[in-house]
Design an enzyme around this catalytic site. Structure first.
Site, PDB file in Angstrom:
ATOM      1  N   GLU A  36       0.102   3.316   9.773  1.00  0.00           N
ATOM      2  CA  GLU A  36      -1.351   3.403   9.483  1.00  0.00           C
ATOM      3  C   GLU A  36      -2.011   4.534  10.285  1.00  0.00           C
ATOM      4  OE1 GLU A  36      -3.630   0.034   8.417  1.00  0.00           O
ATOM      5  OE2 GLU A  36      -1.889  -1.059   7.663  1.00  0.00           O
ATOM      6  N   GLY A  89      -7.899  -1.221   7.885  1.00  0.00           N
ATOM      7  CA  GLY A  89      -6.488  -1.519   8.175  1.00  0.00           C
ATOM      8  C   GLY A  89      -6.142  -1.266   9.632  1.00  0.00           C
ATOM      9  N   PHE A  99       0.854  -1.184   0.000  1.00  0.00           N
ATOM     10  CA  PHE A  99       0.000   0.000   0.000  1.00  0.00           C
ATOM     11  C   PHE A  99       0.889   1.233   0.000  1.00  0.00           C
ATOM     12  CE2 PHE A  99      -2.389   3.110   2.705  1.00  0.00           C
ATOM     13  CZ  PHE A  99      -3.546   3.230   1.954  1.00  0.00           C
ATOM     14  N   GLN A 107      10.697  -4.470  32.516  1.00  0.00           N
ATOM     15  CA  GLN A 107      10.941  -4.143  33.927  1.00  0.00           C
ATOM     16  C   GLN A 107      10.834  -5.391  34.801  1.00  0.00           C
ATOM     17  OE1 GLN A 107      11.916  -1.107  34.081  1.00  0.00           O
ATOM     18  NE2 GLN A 107      12.360  -1.049  36.272  1.00  0.00           N
TER      19      GLN A 107
HETATM   20  N1  CAA Z   1     -13.765   7.149   5.043  1.00  0.00           N
HETATM   21  C1  CAA Z   1     -14.247   7.677   3.890  1.00  0.00           C
HETATM   22  N2  CAA Z   1     -13.891   8.925   3.441  1.00  0.00           N
HETATM   23  C2  CAA Z   1     -13.021   9.616   4.183  1.00  0.00           C
HETATM   24  C3  CAA Z   1     -12.485   9.135   5.385  1.00  0.00           C
HETATM   25  C4  CAA Z   1     -12.894   7.837   5.805  1.00  0.00           C
HETATM   26  N3  CAA Z   1     -12.413   7.303   6.935  1.00  0.00           N
HETATM   27  N4  CAA Z   1     -11.645  10.047   5.896  1.00  0.00           N
HETATM   28  C5  CAA Z   1     -11.655  11.089   5.075  1.00  0.00           C
HETATM   29  N5  CAA Z   1     -12.493  10.828   4.029  1.00  0.00           N
HETATM   30  C6  CAA Z   1     -12.818  11.724   2.910  1.00  0.00           C
HETATM   31  C7  CAA Z   1     -13.483  12.981   3.417  1.00  0.00           C
HETATM   32  O1  CAA Z   1     -14.874  12.821   3.563  1.00  0.00           O
HETATM   33  C8  CAA Z   1     -13.120  13.973   2.373  1.00  0.00           C
HETATM   34  O2  CAA Z   1     -13.972  13.788   1.266  1.00  0.00           O
HETATM   35  P1  CAA Z   1     -14.756  15.047   0.609  1.00  0.00           P
HETATM   36  O3  CAA Z   1     -13.713  15.718  -0.210  1.00  0.00           O
HETATM   37  O4  CAA Z   1     -15.837  14.442  -0.179  1.00  0.00           O
HETATM   38  O5  CAA Z   1     -15.224  15.885   1.748  1.00  0.00           O
HETATM   39  C9  CAA Z   1     -11.719  13.551   1.921  1.00  0.00           C
HETATM   40  O6  CAA Z   1     -11.605  12.171   2.281  1.00  0.00           O
HETATM   41  C10 CAA Z   1     -10.621  14.342   2.570  1.00  0.00           C
HETATM   42  O7  CAA Z   1     -10.733  14.152   3.972  1.00  0.00           O
HETATM   43  P2  CAA Z   1     -10.283  15.249   5.026  1.00  0.00           P
HETATM   44  O8  CAA Z   1     -10.855  16.580   4.636  1.00  0.00           O
HETATM   45  O9  CAA Z   1     -10.623  14.745   6.382  1.00  0.00           O
HETATM   46  O10 CAA Z   1      -8.701  15.291   4.754  1.00  0.00           O
HETATM   47  P3  CAA Z   1      -7.514  15.908   5.609  1.00  0.00           P
HETATM   48  O11 CAA Z   1      -6.485  16.401   4.669  1.00  0.00           O
HETATM   49  O12 CAA Z   1      -8.045  16.848   6.641  1.00  0.00           O
HETATM   50  O13 CAA Z   1      -6.817  14.637   6.328  1.00  0.00           O
HETATM   51  C11 CAA Z   1      -6.462  12.773   7.714  1.00  0.00           C
HETATM   52  C12 CAA Z   1      -7.416  13.602   6.852  1.00  0.00           C
HETATM   53  C13 CAA Z   1      -7.353  12.022   8.658  1.00  0.00           C
HETATM   54  C14 CAA Z   1      -5.470  13.591   8.511  1.00  0.00           C
HETATM   55  C15 CAA Z   1      -5.713  11.831   6.765  1.00  0.00           C
HETATM   56  O14 CAA Z   1      -4.804  12.543   5.941  1.00  0.00           O
HETATM   57  C16 CAA Z   1      -4.978  10.716   7.478  1.00  0.00           C
HETATM   58  O15 CAA Z   1      -5.573   9.728   7.914  1.00  0.00           O
HETATM   59  N6  CAA Z   1      -3.629  10.831   7.592  1.00  0.00           N
HETATM   60  C17 CAA Z   1      -2.812   9.735   8.063  1.00  0.00           C
HETATM   61  C18 CAA Z   1      -2.421   8.877   6.904  1.00  0.00           C
HETATM   62  C19 CAA Z   1      -2.056   7.491   7.306  1.00  0.00           C
HETATM   63  O16 CAA Z   1      -2.726   6.837   8.094  1.00  0.00           O
HETATM   64  N7  CAA Z   1      -0.979   7.003   6.709  1.00  0.00           N
HETATM   65  C20 CAA Z   1      -0.530   5.680   6.938  1.00  0.00           C
HETATM   66  C21 CAA Z   1      -0.002   5.113   5.656  1.00  0.00           C
HETATM   67  S1  CAA Z   1      -0.100   3.370   5.508  1.00  0.00           S
HETATM   68  C22 CAA Z   1       1.279   2.779   6.260  1.00  0.00           C
HETATM   69  O17 CAA Z   1       1.474   3.034   7.395  1.00  0.00           O
HETATM   70  C23 CAA Z   1       2.258   1.980   5.460  1.00  0.00           C
HETATM   71  C24 CAA Z   1       2.257   0.534   5.632  1.00  0.00           C
HETATM   72  O18 CAA Z   1       2.707  -0.161   4.739  1.00  0.00           O
HETATM   73  C25 CAA Z   1       1.757  -0.111   6.879  1.00  0.00           C
END
Ligand code: CAA
Length: 392
Positions: A371, A250, A131, A344
């Site tokens: 994640e 996830g 991913f 500990q």
């Molecule tokens: N389900 C469905 N839609 C969603 C959603 C969800 N859980 N969360 C957000 N959305 C949608 C919103 O409704 C919005 O849609 P619209 O444009 O229609 O309104 C759009 O997505 C944008 O959402 P936000 O306005 O909330 O976006 P944001 O920029 O404010 O950020 C955030 C949201 C929650 C901070 C997000 O960026 C986030 O989760 N960040 C962390 C990323 C993350 O978890 N990364 C991990 C990567 S995977 C990994 O770790 C690698 C691996 O291999 C294990």
């Protein structure tokens, strides 16, 4: 869409699931746990044991039988994932990513052709899925990604670098979020299915991490990497929503993984505290140690219940953005505390590689980061608290 905040939860584990859990526990103890220290030291991506997990259906737990998967529900998935994590967190992370993200995304958003091409390979473990969302300068702020996908004749040309990719260089299918319309923010991101070996794709050296060494992590770079139109998953511009909705699932997996690592640390501490004597009695007889074990046990149970709750709600079609974030937040922070406290109990021995608790401590730490960090989970929960207010 129904929201879990208003649901009354009623779950119990079926006899069939308890039997599966016993089987997977036995497999994990016999085949995975004995290799964990060696894989951590080398480190090496555990191809052989992943193949065995594939035979048991553990790499396609949620994928329907029609596509070669085990066709189980999310509750079963988290129960089984905890068993793998209790043996080795690296195996559990690979299991969690390939099940919880690529396969779930394909199932929900894939065309018939995409499902038929990829799901049987992923579900059997013949292929591993990765991913690709984060970038070197865009982790928590995922929308700030700069990887571009430009339309070319017959497909798209990808340019950019993804970071922290579990299985980078080892996986066979990469689900890549890239901007098709940089001016459109979150709505300008699309998701692509990129097969390993596609020209223009390259990998950085494995990151030198604190823990989970066998779950190899690299950067993935796309340099004029051309994919066909059929590589687009879901509609153009939907990639960010697809990624976020999939991360809800996830994160339940990461919560289960954290519970598994915490349980392994607790069980090691529990047994050691019963055997080790000081001042003429087993150290568990000292209140400081006994209370520490009691707290560990209680936190594990609470974390497990939050995880089961999120899984149970997801299986019933509820949107679990809040519940998944709560489970991951609580379980990962509990795992970090419990693995710390387990060392500990062991004293100086816990700080050495003679016992596995130092590895559990290192392996648990990243569950507070990947994640979505704990800070992001709190942000997601806070936003959802106010959204859910209107629905009560
Ligand atoms: N389900 C469905 N839609 C969603 C959603 C969800 N859980 N969360 C957000 N959305 C949608 C919103 O409704 C919005 O849609 P619209 O444009 O229609 O309104 C759009 O997505 C944008 O959402 P936000 O306005 O909330 O976006 P944001 O920029 O404010 O950020 C955030 C949201 C929650 C901070 C997000 O960026 C986030 O989760 N960040 C962390 C990323 C993350 O978890 N990364 C991990 C990567 S995977 C990994 O770790 C690698 C691996 O291999 C294990």
């Amino acid at each position: 869409m129904r929201y879990g905040a208003v649901a009354i939860v009623d779950f119990s584990l079926s006899e069939e699931l308890l039997a599966m859990r016993a089987h997977v526990r036995q497999f994990a103890r016999a085949e995975i746990a004995p290799l964990a220290a060696e894989l951590d030291a080398e480190p090496r991506f555990p191809r052989d044991t992943l193949a065995k997990m594939g035979e048991l259906g553990l790499l396609g737990v949620l994928t329907p039988e029609d596509y070669g998967g085990a066709g189980l529900d999310t509750l079963s998935y988290v129960v089984l994932l905890e068993e793998i994590a209790a043996a080795d967190a690296s195996h559990a992370t690979i299991m969690s990513v390939t099940n919880g993200l690529p396969q779930t995304m394909l199932l929900r958003y894939g065309s018939d052709e995409q499902k038929r091409r990829y799901l049987p390979r992923l579900a059997s473990g013949e292929w591993i899925g990765a991913f690709c969302l984060s970038e070197p300068h865009a982790g928590s702020d995922a929308v700030a990604m700069t990887t571009r996908a430009q339309r070319v004749e017959g497909g798209y040309r990808l340019n950019g670098t993804k970071a922290w990719i579990t299985g980078g260089g080892e996986a066979d299918l990469y689900l890549v979020m890239a901007k098709t319309d940089p001016a459109a923010g979150a709505r300008g991101v699309s998701c692509f299915l990129v097969e390993g070996g596609t020209p223009g794709m390259s990998f950085g050296r494995p990151e030198r991490k604190l823990g989970q060494h066998a779950a190899i992590t690299t950067t993935v770079t796309f340099d004029d990497c051309v994919v066909p139109e059929t590589a687009l998953l879901g509609p153009e511009g939907q990639g960010f929503v697809i990624a976020m909705a999939s991360l809800d699932g996830g994160r339940i997996g990461i919560a289960a993984l954290a519970v598994g690592v915490a349980r392994a640390a607790f069980e090691a501490a529990r047994d050691y505290a019963n055997e080790r004597t000081a001042f003429g009695r087993p150290i568990r007889r000292f209140q400081a140690v006994g209370f520490s074990l009691a707290d560990m046990d209680t936190q594990i149970e609470a974390a497990r219940m939050l995880t089961y709750r999120a899984a149970w709600l997801k299986d019933r079609g509820y949107r679990v953005t809040r519940e998944a974030a709560q489970a991951k937040l609580f379980a990962s922070e509990a795992a970090a505390r419990i693995t710390h406290d387990a060392i500990q109990v062991f004293g100086g021995y816990g700080y050495t590689k003679d016992y596995p608790v130092e590895r559990y401590f290192r392996d648990a730490r990243v569950t507070e980061i990947y994640e979505g960090t704990s800070e992001i989970q709190r942000m997601v929960i806070e936003r959802q608290i106010y959204r859910d207010l209107d629905r009560r």
